[in-house]
Design an enzyme around this catalytic site. Sequence first.
Site, PDB file in Angstrom:
ATOM      1  N   HIS A   1       0.816  -1.212   0.000  1.00 43.21           N
ATOM      2  CA  HIS A   1       0.000   0.000   0.000  1.00 43.21           C
ATOM      3  C   HIS A   1       0.857   1.274   0.000  1.00 43.21           C
ATOM      4  CE1 HIS A   1      -3.721   1.963   0.000  1.00 43.21           C
ATOM      5  NE2 HIS A   1      -4.321   1.395   1.024  1.00 43.21           N
TER       6      HIS A   1
ATOM      7  N   ASP B   1      -2.276   2.253  -4.538  1.00 42.45           N
ATOM      8  CA  ASP B   1      -3.501   2.678  -3.867  1.00 42.45           C
ATOM      9  C   ASP B   1      -4.576   1.604  -4.005  1.00 42.45           C
ATOM     10  OD1 ASP B   1      -2.351   5.105  -3.173  1.00 42.45           O
ATOM     11  OD2 ASP B   1      -3.010   6.083  -5.030  1.00 42.45           O
TER      12      ASP B   1
END
Length: 413
Positions: free
Chosen positions: A384, A388
């Site tokens: 992450h 995204d």
Amino acid sequence: MSQEVKVPTLGESVTEATIGEWLKQPGEAVAVDEPIASLETDKVAVEVPSPIAGVMGEHKVAVGDTVEVGAVIAIVEEGSAGAAPAKPAAAAPASSSDNGTLEDTVPAQAKIHDPDAAQTLSPAVRRAVLEHGVDPTQIKGTGKDGRLTKEDVVAAAQAKTASPAPAAATPTPAAAAPVGSRNEERVKMTRMRQTIAKRLKGAQDTAALLTTFNDCDMSAVIEAREKYKDVFAKKHDIKLGFMSFFAKAACLALKDIPSVNAQIDGDEIVYFDYVDISVAVSAPNGLVVPVVRDADKKGFAQIEKDIADFGKRAKDGSLTMEDMKGGTFTISNGGVFGGLMSTPIINPPQSAVLGLHRIEDRPVVRNGEIVIRPMMYIALSYDHRLIDGREAVTALKTIKEAIEDPTRMLIDL
């Protein structure tokens, strides 16, 4: 005249290895370039060939010892097999927690290596032979050059247990097993297993791991595979499997969402204009991830051939460091073991991994009606820090749509 056997160059950044197995014992004849030892590195097993033809001499190191590149590990004497006395093969030592019980309870033939056999039992195989009480000379080996593997021994033991034993003329009461008897065994982790553990834990400690899921209707792929499998096999001399479909679908997604195919290097992001897919393959010593290079430029047939070759060489231990090097994205197929759903861990320094699972018939709604379809859960674990949630979900959805409508892979949608 004798010749020293040294640890060969093992690959970029690899400076040491562990003696995994001696393939030749002192006194045995060896041919030039014949493997005499197997080294375990961080990624693969590497065989050390004899530099000359002659007789195996002294082992300078023992199984389990760590050796550096260039270190002398053995001596080979020039001449015939009769020029050096053969040393008896030592029995594998029992674990400190076994208290010698294995040696006392197995048939005699399981303790003796057949001098006429074309192989020497590795420590792990010898251990399994002693534990299961089977005759290694009666088992067909599936390893490299027909050598026995631990899996061969376990399979033979299971087959022996499944076969009904002949009735004894005079039954002899068996000695009662000690109530509450429990055993423990300590086995040193192989270098490969240690590396796997460090890398996976390192991925959890470094990356911001997250997993997104979807499900996939496999009807179209199954129909296409069934329709063309015979023609495909005849033309390309390889079976048409599911992995090539997912590899090509992944290539579409990675081209559309470049960050899923990228890596973090310090404070920079490295984007690749090619797709090298690491394919998780189960090997006797653990999971390995050889790389299908330029998967985006290859056709279904070549991808299937590459994967089949990796699987075969992983089983016989002939994968090389070069086979493992690189990779921009990974596909792991837990479905072959029956897994329904999982959260795969990324393969550093990569940023994403696709997890495949078993196909099973499930009720789904199509056009307002409940119907049965062959469904598969698919998972995308990602870093992450770089990817995204929107990008990860979009990439996985692209893979799903390509599998459910394979035409998309032909017209690049």
